[in-house]
Design a protein around this motif. Sequence first.
Motif, PDB file in Angstrom:
ATOM      1  N   VAL A 140      29.798  50.919  17.897  1.00  0.00           N
ATOM      2  CA  VAL A 140      29.115  51.191  16.629  1.00  0.00           C
ATOM      3  C   VAL A 140      30.107  51.761  15.617  1.00  0.00           C
ATOM      4  CG1 VAL A 140      27.374  52.644  15.521  1.00  0.00           C
ATOM      5  CG2 VAL A 140      26.832  51.471  17.653  1.00  0.00           C
ATOM      6  N   ALA A 141      30.924  52.719  16.055  1.00  0.00           N
ATOM      7  CA  ALA A 141      31.918  53.308  15.161  1.00  0.00           C
ATOM      8  C   ALA A 141      32.878  52.240  14.639  1.00  0.00           C
ATOM      9  CB  ALA A 141      32.679  54.415  15.876  1.00  0.00           C
ATOM     10  N   HIS A 142      33.294  51.333  15.506  1.00  0.00           N
ATOM     11  CA  HIS A 142      34.205  50.260  15.095  1.00  0.00           C
ATOM     12  C   HIS A 142      33.542  49.376  14.031  1.00  0.00           C
ATOM     13  CE1 HIS A 142      37.211  47.112  15.293  1.00  0.00           C
ATOM     14  NE2 HIS A 142      36.220  46.244  15.459  1.00  0.00           N
ATOM     15  N   LEU A 143      32.289  49.018  14.237  1.00  0.00           N
ATOM     16  CA  LEU A 143      31.587  48.190  13.257  1.00  0.00           C
ATOM     17  C   LEU A 143      31.435  48.907  11.921  1.00  0.00           C
ATOM     18  CD1 LEU A 143      28.827  46.637  15.526  1.00  0.00           C
ATOM     19  CD2 LEU A 143      30.787  45.452  14.510  1.00  0.00           C
ATOM     20  N   LEU A 144      31.130  50.208  11.970  1.00  0.00           N
ATOM     21  CA  LEU A 144      31.018  50.977  10.728  1.00  0.00           C
ATOM     22  C   LEU A 144      32.358  51.038  10.002  1.00  0.00           C
ATOM     23  CD1 LEU A 144      28.754  53.890  11.955  1.00  0.00           C
ATOM     24  CD2 LEU A 144      28.121  52.062  10.358  1.00  0.00           C
ATOM     25  N   ASP A 145      33.434  51.272  10.745  1.00  0.00           N
ATOM     26  CA  ASP A 145      34.762  51.312  10.135  1.00  0.00           C
ATOM     27  C   ASP A 145      35.126  49.968   9.517  1.00  0.00           C
ATOM     28  OD1 ASP A 145      35.054  53.964  10.893  1.00  0.00           O
ATOM     29  OD2 ASP A 145      36.298  53.500  12.643  1.00  0.00           O
TER      30      ASP A 145
END
Length: 60
Positions: A46-51
């Motif tokens: 999720v963090a990767h997608l947000l970044d």
Amino acid sequence: MKEAIAMAREQWLPGNAIADALVQELIDLGSRGTPPARTSAYLRGVAHLLDATAAALRTN
């Protein structure tokens, strides 16, 4: 179509309520026996997608 979905989503549940529910579900996975490493992997994803989304918005 995308605008209609966004409008329906906003009328049904606010975005922050959806995010809160998803985070709580990830936390609850641990109490149901999901290995912590798997929950961490979900959160990293999720963090990767947000970044990636934030980076794309900055370049446009």
